[in-house]
Design a protein around this motif. Structure first.
Motif, short mmCIF file in Angstrom:
data_model
loop_
_atom_site.label_atom_id
_atom_site.label_comp_id
_atom_site.label_asym_id
_atom_site.label_seq_id
_atom_site.Cartn_x
_atom_site.Cartn_y
_atom_site.Cartn_z
N VAL A 174 -3.57 9.74 -6.08
CA VAL A 174 -3.09 8.79 -7.09
C VAL A 174 -1.59 8.55 -6.94
O VAL A 174 -0.85 9.40 -6.43
CB VAL A 174 -3.39 9.30 -8.53
CG1 VAL A 174 -4.88 9.30 -8.79
CG2 VAL A 174 -2.78 10.67 -8.76
N GLY A 175 -1.16 7.38 -7.36
CA GLY A 175 0.26 7.06 -7.32
C GLY A 175 0.74 6.53 -5.99
O GLY A 175 1.95 6.36 -5.78
N ALA A 176 -0.18 6.24 -5.07
CA ALA A 176 0.23 5.71 -3.77
C ALA A 176 0.78 4.30 -3.91
O ALA A 176 0.45 3.57 -4.84
CB ALA A 176 -0.96 5.71 -2.81
N ASP A 177 1.63 3.93 -2.97
CA ASP A 177 2.25 2.60 -2.99
C ASP A 177 1.31 1.54 -2.45
O ASP A 177 1.33 0.39 -2.90
CB ASP A 177 3.52 2.63 -2.15
CG ASP A 177 4.36 1.37 -2.30
OD1 ASP A 177 4.73 1.06 -3.46
OD2 ASP A 177 4.63 0.71 -1.29
N LEU A 178 0.47 1.91 -1.48
CA LEU A 178 -0.41 0.94 -0.83
C LEU A 178 -1.56 1.68 -0.16
O LEU A 178 -1.39 2.78 0.36
CB LEU A 178 0.37 0.15 0.24
CG LEU A 178 -0.43 -0.84 1.10
CD1 LEU A 178 -0.87 -2.04 0.27
CD2 LEU A 178 0.40 -1.29 2.31
N LEU A 179 -2.72 1.05 -0.16
CA LEU A 179 -3.86 1.54 0.61
C LEU A 179 -4.24 0.46 1.61
O LEU A 179 -4.52 -0.68 1.23
CB LEU A 179 -5.05 1.89 -0.28
CG LEU A 179 -6.24 2.55 0.43
CD1 LEU A 179 -6.90 3.59 -0.47
CD2 LEU A 179 -7.27 1.52 0.87
N VAL A 180 -4.23 0.81 2.89
CA VAL A 180 -4.63 -0.12 3.94
C VAL A 180 -6.13 0.06 4.18
O VAL A 180 -6.59 1.17 4.48
CB VAL A 180 -3.85 0.12 5.24
CG1 VAL A 180 -4.33 -0.84 6.34
CG2 VAL A 180 -2.35 -0.07 5.01
#
Length: 455
Positions: A174-180
């Protein structure tokens, strides 16, 4: 020398990319097919080895049907953001019903393309992205961003148990900036597509048993058959223009907003003509006007017969009235539609139209997800791609395909962008699945630049 040729030469001269290309060859050679329960733990274990060798902290969790692999590269930068790559290591089968030029579970290279089951969907994306991480680390002491690879083994079977794995490991994600997202492709103009969603799906079996045994066909004028009964039932669910006739479905569809419509209008190249050319269609498309074609393809549900089975199909003639008939079905979903609710509506439809003898059995289901692509981290990807892609970029709020984007977004709440190494004729799920070597290396370069953008 063309840009494609330049990229191939760079790829061939890049020691890190070549090293991981060799590992991709091993990955392709290892069958990992959830539908057949083949090789899942073997491939998950191999991925664990690859990522540990690369310096990641790796968790291999086999609590459920398909092992889950999570590999973390931790930055030493204080308060570093987190970038997630979602991929899957399972593939569809490559059985005798498909035509392959070479062996499907061996990587072959011909005329600047690599071929093999999983080179695009999705093993090739794993090694390309890991190559980018290693290329960045080869020139820097640390990563500017935490990078987490999450790799599941049941994506081709509606990502069974992925929600459980995400809940179990949620605190790390959680809290990631982006998921590719797992993959993406270039369109027929060579533009790199960046997509922010996909359709959902509900798949189900339908079956009818009209008698204890097959009946002599001399009774065909007085006795109904399972074949005719089931065909009539299926026909009742769709009109001749492809619209679903099941009551209550369209009323629940969440309409696209203005930006989503505008993105598709500007960037989507799919059309009646292109579909006819790509697939060699001999029947007319169900929609020809461009705006209506795109709206139906991207923003509306559809119902499909995947397969139909009944009666005698052997050599010669067998004059019978079949006692049994069955079909495999699917409905592609858009936001506002839930798999079980749609299936309930189909059951009610069949009963209300006099087809109560049709048995409906749920098989798989996934929700849909759509994004207007306005999150800052997604806009950053778009700008990077524009700088690195002379052919241009096409930004789409969703794709006609299906995957567990909704599951991932619901669990993690992270902006999602899908882009990758495929092309308009990569033939995923078909014979001679392929990826251009130039596109493979261009993806490595773009991911490396994405990592560097967090400096």
């Amino acid at each position: 020398m063309s840009r494609q040729e330049e990229q191939i030469k760079k790829f061939e001269a890049d020691a890190i990319a070549q090293a991981y290309f060799e590992k991709l060859k091993v990955l392709i050679s290892k069958k990992s097919i959830f539908a057949q329960q083949v090789g899942l733990l073997d491939v998950a274990t191999y991925l664990k080895e690859i990522f540990e060798e690369a310096g990641a902290e790796v968790i291999l969790d086999d609590s459920y049907a398909a092992p889950f692999v999570m590999a973390t590269f931790t930055s030493s930068v204080p308060n570093a953001k987190t970038l997630i790559f979602y991929n899957h290591y399972d593939t569809v089968p490559a059985d005798g019903d498909q035509v392959w030029t070479d062996q499907p579970f061996e990587v072959s290279v011909r005329n600047g393309y690599m071929y093999g089951r999983g080179v695009d969907d999705d093993k090739g994306h794993i090694t390309a992205r890991l190559s980018a991480v290693q290329k960045y680390l080869a020139n820097h002491e640390t990563l500017p961003v935490n990078i987490i690879f999450i790799m599941e083994g049941a994506e081709e079977s509606a990502s069974v148990d992925l929600d459980k794995y995400l809940e179990k490991h949620r605190s790390h994600l959680v809290g990631a900036d982006l998921l590719v997202w797992e993959q993406g492709a270039r369109n027929i103009l060579g533009q790199l597509e960046i997509a922010g969603g996909n359709k959902g799906i509900v798949t189900f079996d339908v079956a009818v048993k009209s008698a204890e045994r097959d009946i002599h066909s001399s009774y065909g004028g007085v006795i109904d058959s399972a074949s005719w009964y089931l065909m009539a039932a299926l026909q009742s669910m769709r009109d001749c223009d492809g619209r679903i006739l099941v009551e209550g479905i369209y009323e629940q569809v969440e309409e696209p907003n203005e930006r989503e419509l505008a993105l598709v209008e500007e960037f989507a190249l799919a059309s009646s003509e292109s579909a006819t050319e790509i697939y060699g269609l001999t029947l007319p498309t169900l929609e020809t006007e461009r705006a209506a074609f795109l709206k139906r393809l991207f923003f509306e549900p559809s119902i499909t017969i995947e397969g139909f089975s009944t009666g005698y199909l052997g050599q010669g003639v067998k004059t019978i009235i079949p006692a049994e008939a069955s079909a495999k079905m699917e409905v592609r979903l858009v936001p506002g539609l839930e798999p079980q609710d749609v299936l309930d509506k189909i059951r009610k439809h069949l009963v209300s139209h006099g087809f109560e003898q049709v048995e409906v059995t749920f098989t798989l289901g996934e929700m849909s997800y759509r994004s207007d692509m306005s999150a800052p981290s997604i806009l950053n990807v778009i700008e990077l791609a524009k700088r690195l892609t002379p052919e241009g970029v096409a930004v789409l709020p969703t794709s006609p395909g299906t995957g567990p984007m909704h599951t991932v977004f619901h669990a993690l709440g992270v902006p999602i962008a899908g882009f990758g190494i495929g092309n308009a004729n990569s033939r995923d799920h078909a014979g001679d699945e392929n990826v251009s070597l130039a596109d493979y290396y261009s993806h490595i370069e773009l991911v490396e630049e994405l990592i560097a953008s967090y400096e």
